[in-house]
Write a protein that holds these residues in place. Structure first.
Motif, PDB file in Angstrom:
ATOM      1  N   GLN A 140      21.399 124.790  23.344  1.00 22.38           N
ATOM      2  CA  GLN A 140      22.059 124.043  24.503  1.00 22.38           C
ATOM      3  C   GLN A 140      20.705 123.181  25.008  1.00 22.38           C
ATOM      4  O   GLN A 140      21.145 122.063  25.409  1.00 22.38           O
ATOM      5  N   VAL A 141      19.402 123.988  25.300  1.00 18.68           N
ATOM      6  CA  VAL A 141      18.277 123.030  25.835  1.00 18.68           C
ATOM      7  C   VAL A 141      18.311 121.938  24.956  1.00 18.68           C
ATOM      8  O   VAL A 141      17.935 120.717  25.329  1.00 18.68           O
ATOM      9  N   PHE A 142      18.102 122.267  23.569  1.00 19.94           N
ATOM     10  CA  PHE A 142      17.685 121.031  22.645  1.00 19.94           C
ATOM     11  C   PHE A 142      18.642 119.724  22.913  1.00 19.94           C
ATOM     12  O   PHE A 142      18.325 118.652  22.963  1.00 19.94           O
ATOM     13  N   ASP A 143      19.812 120.318  22.911  1.00 18.78           N
ATOM     14  CA  ASP A 143      20.877 119.359  23.053  1.00 18.78           C
ATOM     15  C   ASP A 143      20.774 118.419  24.242  1.00 18.78           C
ATOM     16  O   ASP A 143      21.329 117.448  24.344  1.00 18.78           O
ATOM     17  N   GLY A 144      20.497 119.111  25.459  1.00 23.69           N
ATOM     18  CA  GLY A 144      19.860 118.521  26.636  1.00 23.69           C
ATOM     19  C   GLY A 144      19.092 117.531  26.630  1.00 23.69           C
ATOM     20  O   GLY A 144      19.041 116.900  27.698  1.00 23.69           O
ATOM     21  N   PHE A 145      18.151 117.608  25.657  1.00 25.19           N
ATOM     22  CA  PHE A 145      16.990 116.645  25.613  1.00 25.19           C
ATOM     23  C   PHE A 145      17.418 115.206  25.356  1.00 25.19           C
ATOM     24  O   PHE A 145      17.442 114.712  24.014  1.00 25.19           O
ATOM     25  N   ASP A 146      18.172 114.486  26.137  1.00 24.60           N
ATOM     26  CA  ASP A 146      18.821 113.367  25.904  1.00 24.60           C
ATOM     27  C   ASP A 146      18.336 112.156  27.030  1.00 24.60           C
ATOM     28  O   ASP A 146      17.526 112.537  27.898  1.00 24.60           O
ATOM     29  N   GLU A 147      18.779 110.988  27.083  1.00 26.02           N
ATOM     30  CA  GLU A 147      18.333 110.297  27.788  1.00 26.02           C
ATOM     31  C   GLU A 147      18.656 110.467  29.204  1.00 26.02           C
ATOM     32  O   GLU A 147      17.717 110.115  30.113  1.00 26.02           O
ATOM     33  N   ARG A 148      19.893 110.990  29.608  1.00 25.07           N
ATOM     34  CA  ARG A 148      20.060 111.523  31.010  1.00 25.07           C
ATOM     35  C   ARG A 148      19.095 112.344  31.554  1.00 25.07           C
ATOM     36  O   ARG A 148      18.445 112.161  32.832  1.00 25.07           O
ATOM     37  N   LEU A 149      18.718 113.479  30.855  1.00 26.44           N
ATOM     38  CA  LEU A 149      17.419 114.165  31.151  1.00 26.44           C
ATOM     39  C   LEU A 149      16.197 113.333  31.590  1.00 26.44           C
ATOM     40  O   LEU A 149      15.312 113.498  32.469  1.00 26.44           O
ATOM     41  N   PHE A 150      15.785 112.441  30.511  1.00 24.08           N
ATOM     42  CA  PHE A 150      14.575 111.553  30.621  1.00 24.08           C
ATOM     43  C   PHE A 150      14.500 110.921  32.044  1.00 24.08           C
ATOM     44  O   PHE A 150      13.430 110.726  32.623  1.00 24.08           O
ATOM     45  N   VAL A 151      15.627 110.149  32.226  1.00 21.75           N
ATOM     46  CA  VAL A 151      15.844 109.509  33.522  1.00 21.75           C
ATOM     47  C   VAL A 151      15.717 110.300  34.707  1.00 21.75           C
ATOM     48  O   VAL A 151      15.119 110.065  35.655  1.00 21.75           O
ATOM     49  N   GLU A 152      16.258 111.564  34.773  1.00 19.29           N
ATOM     50  CA  GLU A 152      16.310 112.624  35.833  1.00 19.29           C
ATOM     51  C   GLU A 152      14.618 113.003  35.997  1.00 19.29           C
ATOM     52  O   GLU A 152      14.521 113.126  37.144  1.00 19.29           O
ATOM     53  N   MET A 153      14.140 113.230  35.048  1.00 18.14           N
ATOM     54  CA  MET A 153      12.577 113.347  35.344  1.00 18.14           C
ATOM     55  C   MET A 153      11.671 112.202  35.931  1.00 18.14           C
ATOM     56  O   MET A 153      10.365 112.457  35.709  1.00 18.14           O
ATOM     57  N   ASN A 154      12.308 111.067  36.070  1.00 19.23           N
ATOM     58  CA  ASN A 154      11.376 110.139  36.548  1.00 19.23           C
ATOM     59  C   ASN A 154      10.705 110.466  37.965  1.00 19.23           C
ATOM     60  O   ASN A 154      11.359 111.125  38.818  1.00 19.23           O
ATOM     61  N   PRO A 155       9.229 110.362  37.859  1.00 24.62           N
ATOM     62  CA  PRO A 155       8.603 111.119  38.967  1.00 24.62           C
ATOM     63  C   PRO A 155       8.812 110.125  40.459  1.00 24.62           C
ATOM     64  O   PRO A 155       9.005 109.110  40.399  1.00 24.62           O
ATOM     65  N   PRO A 156       8.659 110.744  41.540  1.00 26.98           N
ATOM     66  CA  PRO A 156       8.710 110.378  42.543  1.00 26.98           C
ATOM     67  C   PRO A 156       7.722 109.572  43.047  1.00 26.98           C
ATOM     68  O   PRO A 156       6.382 109.403  42.335  1.00 26.98           O
ATOM     69  N   PHE A 157       7.582 108.628  43.892  1.00 26.68           N
ATOM     70  CA  PHE A 157       6.578 107.926  44.673  1.00 26.68           C
ATOM     71  C   PHE A 157       5.429 108.886  45.109  1.00 26.68           C
ATOM     72  O   PHE A 157       5.706 109.863  45.629  1.00 26.68           O
ATOM     73  N   PRO A 158       4.074 108.590  44.676  1.00 29.77           N
ATOM     74  CA  PRO A 158       3.503 107.277  44.464  1.00 29.77           C
ATOM     75  C   PRO A 158       3.311 107.105  42.847  1.00 29.77           C
ATOM     76  O   PRO A 158       2.711 106.210  42.373  1.00 29.77           O
ATOM     77  N   PHE A 159       3.894 107.800  42.165  1.00 32.67           N
ATOM     78  CA  PHE A 159       3.917 107.645  40.503  1.00 32.67           C
ATOM     79  C   PHE A 159       4.823 106.271  40.230  1.00 32.67           C
ATOM     80  O   PHE A 159       5.816 105.709  41.011  1.00 32.67           O
ATOM     81  N   PRO A 160       4.247 105.764  39.034  1.00 31.07           N
ATOM     82  CA  PRO A 160       5.098 104.488  38.902  1.00 31.07           C
ATOM     83  C   PRO A 160       6.549 104.986  38.460  1.00 31.07           C
ATOM     84  O   PRO A 160       6.821 105.899  38.025  1.00 31.07           O
ATOM     85  N   ARG A 161       7.294 104.063  38.804  1.00 26.88           N
ATOM     86  CA  ARG A 161       8.792 104.291  38.347  1.00 26.88           C
ATOM     87  C   ARG A 161       8.790 103.819  36.957  1.00 26.88           C
ATOM     88  O   ARG A 161       8.314 103.076  36.230  1.00 26.88           O
ATOM     89  N   VAL A 162       9.620 104.433  36.173  1.00 23.92           N
ATOM     90  CA  VAL A 162       9.892 104.432  34.779  1.00 23.92           C
ATOM     91  C   VAL A 162      11.112 103.695  34.429  1.00 23.92           C
ATOM     92  O   VAL A 162      12.371 104.488  34.841  1.00 23.92           O
TER      93      VAL A 162
END
Length: 148
Positions: A15-37
């Motif tokens: 289930q964890v591997f299946d969850g490694f998708d674009e939605r998780l990737f976007v969710e991990m976008n770091p907060p300021f002061p890091f760059p927006r991805v």
């Protein structure tokens, strides 16, 4: 330079591997002061899949990042795959990020982010290390929430 960050999550390996998708990737976008991805392309986590990103610093300075999945291994207790940077921002010369998902006792999975990088010649590794380490540490609560 390299570092590893591990996170235990309360979901089974598959289930964890299946969850490694674009939605998780976007969710991990770091907060300021890091760059927006901004995700421009996300093929997935299979061999030769590509991920194309645009990093935006301070709202106007943009950098491209293209990684390709260059390695993937699976067995009954572990799934791991490595993304290798091919087009990198100016501050990086080399990038390899191994994602290691390991089955633990019960229905839990240990996620390990193993990052290897080299800064560009004009930027010392020791300056980039704390920023990258913090960005990946930021993933720990996201992984726990996403896979609960």
């Amino acid at each position: 330079m390299q570092f590893k960050i591990t996170t235990l999550v309360a979901k089974p390996l598959e289930q964890v591997f299946d969850g490694f998708d674009e939605r998780l990737f976007v969710e991990m976008n770091p907060p300021f002061p890091f760059p927006r991805v901004r995700v421009l392309r996300f093929d997935g986590c299979r061999l030769r899949d590509e991920v194309h990103l645009q990093l935006c610093f301070l709202g106007f300075f943009r950098q491209s990042w293209i990684s390709i999945i260059t390695q993937k291994e699976l067995n009954a207790n572990e799934i791991n795959f490595t993304d290798t940077g091919y087009t990198l921002p100016v501050f990086l010369r080399q990038w390899k990020h191994q994602h290691i998902l390991q089955r633990t006792n019960g229905d839990k999975t240990l996620i390990t982010d193993h990052v290897n990088f080299e800064a560009a010649t004009w930027l010392p590794n020791w300056l980039l290390y704390p920023m990258l380490y913090l960005m990946f540490s930021f993933r720990k609560p996201i992984y726990r929430r996403f896979f609960k």
